[in-house]
Design a protein around this motif. Sequence first.
Motif, PDB file in Angstrom:
ATOM      1  N   GLY A   1       0.761  -1.327   0.024  1.00  0.00           N
ATOM      2  CA  GLY A   1      -0.015   0.039  -0.079  1.00  0.00           C
ATOM      3  C   GLY A   1       0.800   1.390  -0.069  1.00  0.00           C
ATOM      4  N   ARG A   2       1.967   1.209   0.649  1.00  0.00           N
ATOM      5  CA  ARG A   2       2.759   2.378   0.756  1.00  0.00           C
ATOM      6  C   ARG A   2       3.389   2.706  -0.591  1.00  0.00           C
ATOM      7  NH1 ARG A   2       7.444   3.945   0.450  1.00  0.00           N
ATOM      8  NH2 ARG A   2       8.131   1.608   0.158  1.00  0.00           N
ATOM      9  N   ARG A   3       3.978   1.738  -1.246  1.00  0.00           N
ATOM     10  CA  ARG A   3       4.706   1.819  -2.433  1.00  0.00           C
ATOM     11  C   ARG A   3       3.647   2.433  -3.571  1.00  0.00           C
ATOM     12  NH1 ARG A   3       6.057  -2.986  -2.576  1.00  0.00           N
ATOM     13  NH2 ARG A   3       4.411  -3.841  -4.086  1.00  0.00           N
ATOM     14  N   ARG A   4       2.572   1.784  -3.443  1.00  0.00           N
ATOM     15  CA  ARG A   4       1.682   2.046  -4.609  1.00  0.00           C
ATOM     16  C   ARG A   4       1.248   3.569  -4.412  1.00  0.00           C
ATOM     17  NH1 ARG A   4      -1.627  -3.297  -3.957  1.00  0.00           N
ATOM     18  NH2 ARG A   4      -0.044  -4.591  -5.304  1.00  0.00           N
ATOM     19  N   LEU A   5       1.004   4.156  -3.063  1.00  0.00           N
ATOM     20  CA  LEU A   5       0.739   5.557  -2.763  1.00  0.00           C
ATOM     21  C   LEU A   5       1.937   6.195  -3.168  1.00  0.00           C
ATOM     22  CD1 LEU A   5      -0.972   5.299   0.675  1.00  0.00           C
ATOM     23  CD2 LEU A   5      -1.847   6.198  -1.304  1.00  0.00           C
ATOM     24  N   ALA A   6       3.198   5.938  -2.946  1.00  0.00           N
ATOM     25  CA  ALA A   6       4.420   6.790  -3.599  1.00  0.00           C
ATOM     26  C   ALA A   6       4.494   6.895  -4.990  1.00  0.00           C
ATOM     27  CB  ALA A   6       5.574   5.951  -2.923  1.00  0.00           C
ATOM     28  N   GLU A   7       3.924   5.733  -5.746  1.00  0.00           N
ATOM     29  CA  GLU A   7       3.974   5.711  -7.357  1.00  0.00           C
ATOM     30  C   GLU A   7       2.979   6.766  -7.545  1.00  0.00           C
ATOM     31  OE1 GLU A   7       3.124   1.885  -8.312  1.00  0.00           O
ATOM     32  OE2 GLU A   7       5.197   0.882  -7.773  1.00  0.00           O
ATOM     33  N   ARG A   8       1.573   7.037  -6.944  1.00  0.00           N
ATOM     34  CA  ARG A   8       0.874   7.831  -7.143  1.00  0.00           C
ATOM     35  C   ARG A   8       1.070   9.320  -6.904  1.00  0.00           C
ATOM     36  NH1 ARG A   8      -5.094   6.888  -7.130  1.00  0.00           N
ATOM     37  NH2 ARG A   8      -5.332   4.783  -7.973  1.00  0.00           N
ATOM     38  N   ALA A   9       1.893   9.330  -5.980  1.00  0.00           N
ATOM     39  CA  ALA A   9       2.223  10.891  -5.745  1.00  0.00           C
ATOM     40  C   ALA A   9       3.587  11.120  -6.802  1.00  0.00           C
ATOM     41  CB  ALA A   9       3.190  10.886  -4.230  1.00  0.00           C
ATOM     42  N   ALA A  10       4.390  10.124  -7.162  1.00  0.00           N
ATOM     43  CA  ALA A  10       5.309  10.622  -8.259  1.00  0.00           C
ATOM     44  C   ALA A  10       4.472  11.230  -9.457  1.00  0.00           C
ATOM     45  CB  ALA A  10       5.931   9.336  -8.351  1.00  0.00           C
TER      46      ALA A  10
ATOM     47  N   PRO B   1      -4.254  24.388   3.851  1.00  0.00           N
ATOM     48  CA  PRO B   1      -2.901  24.440   2.829  1.00  0.00           C
ATOM     49  C   PRO B   1      -2.174  23.071   3.046  1.00  0.00           C
ATOM     50  CG  PRO B   1      -2.816  25.049   5.305  1.00  0.00           C
ATOM     51  CD  PRO B   1      -4.085  24.808   4.962  1.00  0.00           C
ATOM     52  N   VAL B   2      -1.569  23.059   1.790  1.00  0.00           N
ATOM     53  CA  VAL B   2      -0.674  21.597   1.846  1.00  0.00           C
ATOM     54  C   VAL B   2       0.775  22.041   1.376  1.00  0.00           C
ATOM     55  CG1 VAL B   2      -0.307  19.693   0.747  1.00  0.00           C
ATOM     56  CG2 VAL B   2      -2.384  20.209   1.040  1.00  0.00           C
ATOM     57  N   VAL B   3       1.468  21.743   2.019  1.00  0.00           N
ATOM     58  CA  VAL B   3       3.006  21.824   1.802  1.00  0.00           C
ATOM     59  C   VAL B   3       3.696  20.925   1.204  1.00  0.00           C
ATOM     60  CG1 VAL B   3       5.170  23.195   2.635  1.00  0.00           C
ATOM     61  CG2 VAL B   3       2.887  23.755   3.378  1.00  0.00           C
ATOM     62  N   THR B   4       4.511  20.958   0.022  1.00  0.00           N
ATOM     63  CA  THR B   4       5.088  19.580  -0.279  1.00  0.00           C
ATOM     64  C   THR B   4       6.524  19.893  -0.825  1.00  0.00           C
ATOM     65  OG1 THR B   4       4.628  20.293  -2.557  1.00  0.00           O
ATOM     66  CG2 THR B   4       2.906  19.002  -1.030  1.00  0.00           C
ATOM     67  N   ASP B   5       7.398  18.986  -0.885  1.00  0.00           N
ATOM     68  CA  ASP B   5       8.652  18.961  -1.384  1.00  0.00           C
ATOM     69  C   ASP B   5       8.336  18.560  -3.015  1.00  0.00           C
ATOM     70  OD1 ASP B   5       9.670  19.362   0.929  1.00  0.00           O
ATOM     71  OD2 ASP B   5      10.779  17.684   1.134  1.00  0.00           O
ATOM     72  N   THR B   6       9.114  19.099  -3.751  1.00  0.00           N
ATOM     73  CA  THR B   6       9.286  18.711  -5.210  1.00  0.00           C
ATOM     74  C   THR B   6      10.331  18.218  -5.930  1.00  0.00           C
ATOM     75  OG1 THR B   6       8.264  20.985  -5.314  1.00  0.00           O
ATOM     76  CG2 THR B   6       8.968  20.195  -7.382  1.00  0.00           C
ATOM     77  N   PRO B   7       9.931  16.930  -6.206  1.00  0.00           N
ATOM     78  CA  PRO B   7      11.042  16.370  -7.050  1.00  0.00           C
ATOM     79  C   PRO B   7      11.639  17.096  -8.109  1.00  0.00           C
ATOM     80  CG  PRO B   7       9.062  14.935  -6.730  1.00  0.00           C
ATOM     81  CD  PRO B   7       8.760  16.322  -6.187  1.00  0.00           C
ATOM     82  N   SER B   8      13.057  16.952  -8.599  1.00  0.00           N
ATOM     83  CA  SER B   8      13.572  17.375  -9.674  1.00  0.00           C
ATOM     84  C   SER B   8      12.621  16.780 -10.894  1.00  0.00           C
ATOM     85  CB  SER B   8      14.651  17.271  -9.831  1.00  0.00           C
ATOM     86  OG  SER B   8      15.210  15.944  -9.688  1.00  0.00           O
ATOM     87  N   ALA B   9      12.716  17.524 -12.164  1.00  0.00           N
ATOM     88  CA  ALA B   9      12.016  16.791 -13.311  1.00  0.00           C
ATOM     89  C   ALA B   9      12.597  15.572 -13.438  1.00  0.00           C
ATOM     90  CB  ALA B   9      12.272  17.748 -14.361  1.00  0.00           C
ATOM     91  N   PRO B  10      11.587  14.435 -14.078  1.00  0.00           N
ATOM     92  CA  PRO B  10      11.899  13.100 -14.244  1.00  0.00           C
ATOM     93  C   PRO B  10      12.777  12.970 -15.155  1.00  0.00           C
ATOM     94  CG  PRO B  10       9.608  13.673 -14.925  1.00  0.00           C
ATOM     95  CD  PRO B  10      10.181  14.827 -13.953  1.00  0.00           C
ATOM     96  N   VAL B  11      13.647  11.955 -15.058  1.00  0.00           N
ATOM     97  CA  VAL B  11      14.735  11.479 -16.111  1.00  0.00           C
ATOM     98  C   VAL B  11      13.902  10.669 -16.982  1.00  0.00           C
ATOM     99  CG1 VAL B  11      16.875  10.725 -16.577  1.00  0.00           C
ATOM    100  CG2 VAL B  11      16.479  11.900 -14.647  1.00  0.00           C
ATOM    101  N   ASP B  12      14.176  11.030 -18.289  1.00  0.00           N
ATOM    102  CA  ASP B  12      13.800  10.237 -19.170  1.00  0.00           C
ATOM    103  C   ASP B  12      14.370   8.873 -19.258  1.00  0.00           C
ATOM    104  OD1 ASP B  12      12.926  10.736 -22.774  1.00  0.00           O
ATOM    105  OD2 ASP B  12      13.006   8.905 -21.463  1.00  0.00           O
ATOM    106  N   PRO B  13      13.971   7.896 -19.092  1.00  0.00           N
ATOM    107  CA  PRO B  13      14.774   6.510 -19.088  1.00  0.00           C
ATOM    108  C   PRO B  13      15.295   6.238 -20.404  1.00  0.00           C
ATOM    109  CG  PRO B  13      12.273   6.094 -19.077  1.00  0.00           C
ATOM    110  CD  PRO B  13      12.706   7.460 -18.903  1.00  0.00           C
TER     111      PRO B  13
END
Length: 562
Positions: free
Chosen positions: A275-284, A373-385
């Motif tokens: 469940g945690r892993r799939r939520l992380a994928e959705r956030a990504a 409010p929601v405060v988040t950290d922003t990942p850098s732009a995804p790398v094209d595999p």
Amino acid sequence: MTVNGWQVSGYTHLRELGSGASGRVVLATHDATGTPTAIKYLVGDVGADASFRNAFRGEAELLATIDDPNVARLYEYVESAQGAAIVMELVNGVSLRQMLRANGPTDPESALYVLKGSLLGLHAAHSRGVVHRDYKPENVLVTAEGTSKLADFGIAMPVGREAGSSVTGTPRYMAPEQWTGQAATPASDIYAATAVFYECLTGRPPFEGQGIIVLRDQHASAPIPTDPAPPPVHDLLRSGMAKRPEERPQPAAAFLDILEATAVAAYGPEWEERGRRRLAERAALLALLFPFNDPAGGGTAVAETVLTESSGFGGPGAGTAGLGAPRGRRLGGAQKALVGGGLVALLVAGGFGLSYASLEGDPVESSKDTDAPVVTDTPSAPVDPTTADPTPPLPPTPTSVPTATPPAPTASVGDTPTTPGRTPTPSRTPTRSPSPSPSTSPPPPPDVSPPKIGRSAASPTVIEPGTCPYGARSSTISATAEDDRTPVEKLRVRFTYTLNGATNTVSMFPSRSGVFHGVLGNLPYPKVITRIPVRVEALDAAGNVGAGTVIYVTLNNYCTPG
């Protein structure tokens, strides 16, 4: 930058992040430490309501003491003649509302994991006598690691008056007793958390009546709609949404025990990690929607400050005068929290920067309709595999410690000594490496086999136009892909769909589990309900294209009523 001509002292405003019915959120840095924070200026009925201030003032001190990984901390509550504000922790995540709008309902294990995190956070608050009062998807933050945090405790909005009683909260998630004007209790929070759990499972809140009166009656007497949810969790829904507060599992820790037993029995002991892993994928999938990037992020800054009685809670001019006094009123111990506690140690995992995302923001378009409010950290732009260099940089060559009499260095052909005072060492003629023997094996045959596409899926299978406010407006397309010669990470995967006679292409990216994902959404209104054909394709290194079977997503020509 000021809000109504006033800003909290001790912080520097950077820019506005969002606004809504209860407040306006500004990105700011703490002057003493440079730590990024989010300041929510309470506006309208909340900021000007003396009864709210009186109720929230004492509770703010309790909220500032909650240091729980499932709760977004309140660092400071500030009052002045111009209004009130709260200074909040920055959280690396997006709201559950954004996630549900963008990707539709979750799988049962992910929904259970969200409910578990919420119950843990509620238990931490309830044990200190604090009730959330307005639990809803906008106030649940899912981090990039898949964990969740609760935000905006105690800032429930009044929604009107009925039968002479004040009704406070969000109607879709309010417990029956709240509709009669009774104060919210821990049992009310459990009801709301279970209602949001139902929405995670089905994509819709349990009751959707048109108008306040119809919703009130549904919450008070309508049967709990368990049928759309998976059978293993029906008892959880009935328990958590029992009409009478005393019939709900209490405290939150007791409900958590029931959840754990149900989840293990239905989905096995590994349900939580899945469940945690799939939520992380959705956030990504929503990472590119974060509005703030900090390219310098990635470290931990710790500052030291000497706190004295004269410094108050918030730096110069803070003071401790009563409401309406010239210098305002501050509660919460912000500097102690910022310097010695959780907010200073902002570990930016995986090279992520810091950002803020509106809780009720549109997942595709820039939002200004924030309700909380929601405060988040922003990942850098995804790398094209398909273009990333898979070869990691070589580590630096270690420097050896010279011995007392180092051997004379040897130089390759053509070396020219540059150090004065040294006798050049004669050059050595390098020994030529033997030429490889010609291969007698026949060359490999050309690659003519296309990649294979596994089962394609869409979640949800029914969406609404991009401008609709409530229903799912996008669908996550997923599929596996493999090839006999090209590694999975080198495959270029996409899906195509046809709408209004035009064919469109959307790139797909792999998750850590090897499944490729892409988002179909933000579509215009069709004239009629339309079935959109979707097909996943993959391109290997030799240029061969493989295609999966066609799946369909239905686009409605109407919006879900609010």
